[in-house]
Design an enzyme around this catalytic site. Structure first.
Site, PDB file in Angstrom:
ATOM      1  N   HIS A   3     -37.050  24.613 -37.908  1.00 55.21           N
ATOM      2  CA  HIS A   3     -36.367  25.715 -37.234  1.00 55.21           C
ATOM      3  C   HIS A   3     -35.236  26.309 -38.073  1.00 55.21           C
ATOM      4  O   HIS A   3     -34.573  27.241 -37.622  1.00 55.21           O
ATOM      5  CB  HIS A   3     -35.799  25.208 -35.907  1.00 55.21           C
ATOM      6  CG  HIS A   3     -34.761  24.147 -36.130  1.00 55.21           C
ATOM      7  ND1 HIS A   3     -35.081  22.885 -36.586  1.00 55.21           N
ATOM      8  CD2 HIS A   3     -33.411  24.177 -36.020  1.00 55.21           C
ATOM      9  CE1 HIS A   3     -33.970  22.193 -36.730  1.00 55.21           C
ATOM     10  NE2 HIS A   3     -32.939  22.943 -36.400  1.00 55.21           N
ATOM     11  N   ASP A   4     -34.990  25.754 -39.252  1.00 51.50           N
ATOM     12  CA  ASP A   4     -33.933  26.283 -40.125  1.00 51.50           C
ATOM     13  C   ASP A   4     -34.507  27.030 -41.328  1.00 51.50           C
ATOM     14  O   ASP A   4     -33.754  27.427 -42.221  1.00 51.50           O
ATOM     15  CB  ASP A   4     -33.049  25.146 -40.661  1.00 51.50           C
ATOM     16  CG  ASP A   4     -32.262  24.453 -39.561  1.00 51.50           C
ATOM     17  OD1 ASP A   4     -31.891  25.121 -38.579  1.00 51.50           O
ATOM     18  OD2 ASP A   4     -32.031  23.237 -39.687  1.00 51.50           O
ATOM     19  N   ASP A  36     -33.520  14.753 -30.686  1.00 45.16           N
ATOM     20  CA  ASP A  36     -32.594  15.038 -31.774  1.00 45.16           C
ATOM     21  C   ASP A  36     -31.276  14.326 -31.475  1.00 45.16           C
ATOM     22  O   ASP A  36     -30.801  14.364 -30.338  1.00 45.16           O
ATOM     23  CB  ASP A  36     -32.357  16.552 -31.837  1.00 45.16           C
ATOM     24  CG  ASP A  36     -32.452  17.101 -33.238  1.00 45.16           C
ATOM     25  OD1 ASP A  36     -31.571  16.764 -34.050  1.00 45.16           O
ATOM     26  OD2 ASP A  36     -33.388  17.873 -33.511  1.00 45.16           O
ATOM     27  N   ASP A  48     -29.638  14.486 -36.944  1.00 42.52           N
ATOM     28  CA  ASP A  48     -29.119  15.718 -37.516  1.00 42.52           C
ATOM     29  C   ASP A  48     -28.061  15.433 -38.594  1.00 42.52           C
ATOM     30  O   ASP A  48     -27.147  14.636 -38.364  1.00 42.52           O
ATOM     31  CB  ASP A  48     -28.474  16.517 -36.369  1.00 42.52           C
ATOM     32  CG  ASP A  48     -28.120  17.935 -36.758  1.00 42.52           C
ATOM     33  OD1 ASP A  48     -29.027  18.687 -37.117  1.00 42.52           O
ATOM     34  OD2 ASP A  48     -26.917  18.289 -36.688  1.00 42.52           O
ATOM     35  N   GLU A  98     -32.051  13.630 -41.240  1.00 41.32           N
ATOM     36  CA  GLU A  98     -32.000  14.911 -41.949  1.00 41.32           C
ATOM     37  C   GLU A  98     -30.906  14.822 -43.007  1.00 41.32           C
ATOM     38  O   GLU A  98     -29.740  14.615 -42.680  1.00 41.32           O
ATOM     39  CB  GLU A  98     -31.690  16.055 -40.984  1.00 41.32           C
ATOM     40  CG  GLU A  98     -31.768  17.400 -41.679  1.00 41.32           C
ATOM     41  CD  GLU A  98     -30.917  18.484 -41.053  1.00 41.32           C
ATOM     42  OE1 GLU A  98     -31.211  19.663 -41.280  1.00 41.32           O
ATOM     43  OE2 GLU A  98     -29.926  18.163 -40.353  1.00 41.32           O
TER      44      GLU A  98
HETATM   45  C1  GLC Z   1     -29.025  20.836 -38.789  1.00 37.93           C
HETATM   46  C2  GLC Z   1     -29.862  21.593 -37.776  1.00 37.93           C
HETATM   47  C3  GLC Z   1     -29.358  23.003 -37.709  1.00 37.93           C
HETATM   48  C4  GLC Z   1     -27.922  22.972 -37.250  1.00 37.93           C
HETATM   49  C5  GLC Z   1     -27.063  22.051 -38.132  1.00 37.93           C
HETATM   50  C6  GLC Z   1     -25.770  21.727 -37.483  1.00 37.93           C
HETATM   51  O1  GLC Z   1     -29.177  21.304 -40.073  1.00 37.93           O
HETATM   52  O2  GLC Z   1     -31.216  21.508 -38.108  1.00 37.93           O
HETATM   53  O3  GLC Z   1     -30.152  23.822 -36.894  1.00 37.93           O
HETATM   54  O4  GLC Z   1     -27.384  24.245 -37.275  1.00 37.93           O
HETATM   55  O5  GLC Z   1     -27.697  20.821 -38.386  1.00 37.93           O
HETATM   56  O6  GLC Z   1     -25.953  20.882 -36.385  1.00 37.93           O
END
Ligand code: GLC
Length: 539
Positions: A319-320, A98, A194, A245
């Protein structure tokens, strides 16, 4: 090696904290992942994505990085990491990590320096203002935190311990590329980036009179320039696979980010299909799935990325997110298989989130004490302050909290923690672990696990799944999600029933590729698809 190997790959996401604990700490670790590599190899996945294991105070479970070059002791050592990487490669799989470069932890040395004084050389690595604007943090409250000693506010789009980096600063960008190279030289195979479409905040920092500020920094003014620069400087020289993402990006932007000639990213995740139970964009409320909207979103993105020359990452879970089987189905193995068929035969690279291949469900926690996630705890406080009754708040969290997807991996029926840990798990398990677990799944040829395994094998065997064009079939019953893939003279039809009732489907089956429930044919022009059934067939 085929330069586009990731188009043929299936990726498995590991959230190490909840995967496998070998020390009894209650938190999963890198050695725990290494021990389970054979399990992943048997499942058939090609790429393992590890969410952050870097040094971190863990306010946001590692998405708050204090040192990009070190492994957090919670997860082990750099030696453990090197072994994991070697062992992954030894099994013919790849490893991606990541990359969290929108922000660092406020415990990162850069921030520690930056906060010393306004003229510190690191001050400009972050975003400081004399006056805050009205932008909101994605975790609730203002996106600005006051720093008393230097008399300015710093920007944090997430938690106040996650300070946003200033990508306008070329020195910062150089530091990031150097860090990416460090991991590239180690031999990792790529990165999941991310919240990467939030890097460019613009220069004006105006108040947002119609929203929370996101329209100014989502796909911001210099974003394509930054990503292209990072790609040509740091990713391409190491042959890295990249997946960005980008929760709320648009289709037009999605094509720009992923069209190969632009040298930005290989693929992106957008989250539009995971907001169909957010009425008017509001996450923290209970709402049914808007299924028509779900289909419209997939139709638009699948057909649009295909014709625009972009590439999708396709997924239901991470995981979110709450567990997909509980959210889009009834939590049954049938619903889990139906969702798997639906997503794995689409155009794009499929992602499996740990436990999805077992049909793991959301845990239905009943008290606030069971939750750990910073976003969830903030939402709880805000909702309670607004006067929403405790019981209702808990029911919202049980359907929306990120912790729903973070409960420990259910390895076996071993008491008391399903083979995840011998200690006290950092978060509780879903109480169905005695039935839903990897050991049971492997001993049952009709399990969700074998359904995933079959889908992965089919993708490798049939080029139409990797590269056929895609078109949605919207004239069928409203409970159906249906599309066809076309390659040369072949036509593969996929039909999924998102309801619990059987539905008649007016299509002719020529040769069945996969189906997990008995299909009844009415005549040779029609068949009946049971509730939560899915079928893929050549027409
Ligand atoms: C992304 C991650 C999440 C995190 C956020 C801030 O959305 O998947 O888990 O809290 O970024 O880094």
């Amino acid at each position: 090696m085929n330069g586009n190997w990731w188009k043929e790959a299936v990726v498995y996401q590991i959230y190490p904290r909840s995967f496998n604990d070998t020390t009894g700490s209650g938190t999963g670790d890198l050695n725990g992942v290494t021990k389970r590599l054979d399990y992943l190899k048997d499942l058939g996945v090609d790429v393992v994505w590890l969410t952050p294991v870097y040094k971190s105070p863990q306010h946001d479970n590692g998405y708050d990085i204090a040192n990009y070059y070190e492994i957090d002791p919670l997860y082990g050592t750099m030696k453990d990491f090197d072994e994991l990487l070697n062992e992954t490669h030894a099994r013919g799989m790849k490893l991606i990590m990541d990359l969290v470069v929108n922000h660092t932890s406020t415990e990162h040395d850069w921030f520690q320096e930056a906060k010393k004084s306004k003229d510190n050389p690191y001050r400009d690595y972050y975003i400081w203002r004399d006056e805050p604007n009205n932008w909101e943090s994605k975790f609730g409250g203002s996106a600005w935190e006051w720093h008393e000693a230097t008399g300015q506010y710093y920007l944090h789009l997430f938690d106040k311990t996650q300070a946003d980096l200033n990508w306008e600063n070329p020195k910062l960008r150089e530091e990031i590329y150097r860090m990416v190279e460090f991991w590239g030289k180690k031999g990792i195979n790529g990165f999941r980036l991310d919240v990467v479409n939030l890097l460019s905040k613009g220069e004006t920092f105006e108040d947002d009179h119609v929203g929370d500020g996101r329209r100014f920094y989502t796909d911001g003014p210099r974003i394509h320039e930054y990503i292209h620069e990072m790609s040509t400087r740091a990713f391409l020289p190491y042959g890295m696979m990249t997946v960005g993402e980008m929760s709320s990006t648009t289709l037009e932007q999605g094509v720009l980010y992923t069209r190969p000639d632009r040298q930005e990213l290989d693929m992106i995740f957008h989250f539009h299909h995971l907001k169909v139970d957010y009425p008017d964009g509001e996450k923290w409320t209970k709402a049914p799935i808007n299924f028509e909207q779900l289909k419209e979103i997939f139709t638009k993105w699948q057909e649009g990325m295909d014709s625009g020359g972009g590439w999708n990452a396709v997924f239901w879970s991470n995981h979110d997110q709450p567990r997909a089987g509980s959210r889009f189905g009834d939590g049954s193995p049938e619903a889990a298989k139906m969702l798997a068929t639906t997503i794995h035969l689409l155009n794009g690279t499929p992602y499996i989130y740990q436990g999805e291949e077992l049909g793991m469900t959301s845990p239905a926690f009943k008290t606030i004490e069971e939750y750990r996630d910073v976003e969830t705890l903030n939402a709880y406080d805000l909702l309670r302050e607004q006067g929403v009754p405790e019981k209702e708040v808990l029911s919202i969290l049980a359907s929306k909290s990120r912790d729903n997807g973070r409960t420990p991996m259910q390895w076996s029926g071993e008491k008391p923690h399903a083979g995840f840990t011998n200690g006290t798990p950092w978060i509780g398990l879903a109480d169905n672990w005695e039935t839903i677990n990897a050991e049971n799944a492997i001993n049952d040829s009709s399990s969700v696990y074998y359904h995933f395994k079959q889908l992965i094998q089919l993708r490798k065997k049939h080029p139409i799944i990797q590269s056929g064009s895609v078109q949605f079939l919207d004239h069928l019953h409203h409970a159906l999600f249906a599309y066809e893939r076309v390659l040369d003279d072949k036509r593969l039809v996929v039909v999924s029933n998102f309801s619990s009732e059987a539905v008649e489907v007016p299509l002719q089956i020529h040769e069945v590729l996969i189906s997990h429930l008995p299909i009844q044919s009415v005549d040779d022009q029609k068949f009946v698809l049971p509730g939560y059934g899915a079928i893929a067939f050549f027409a």
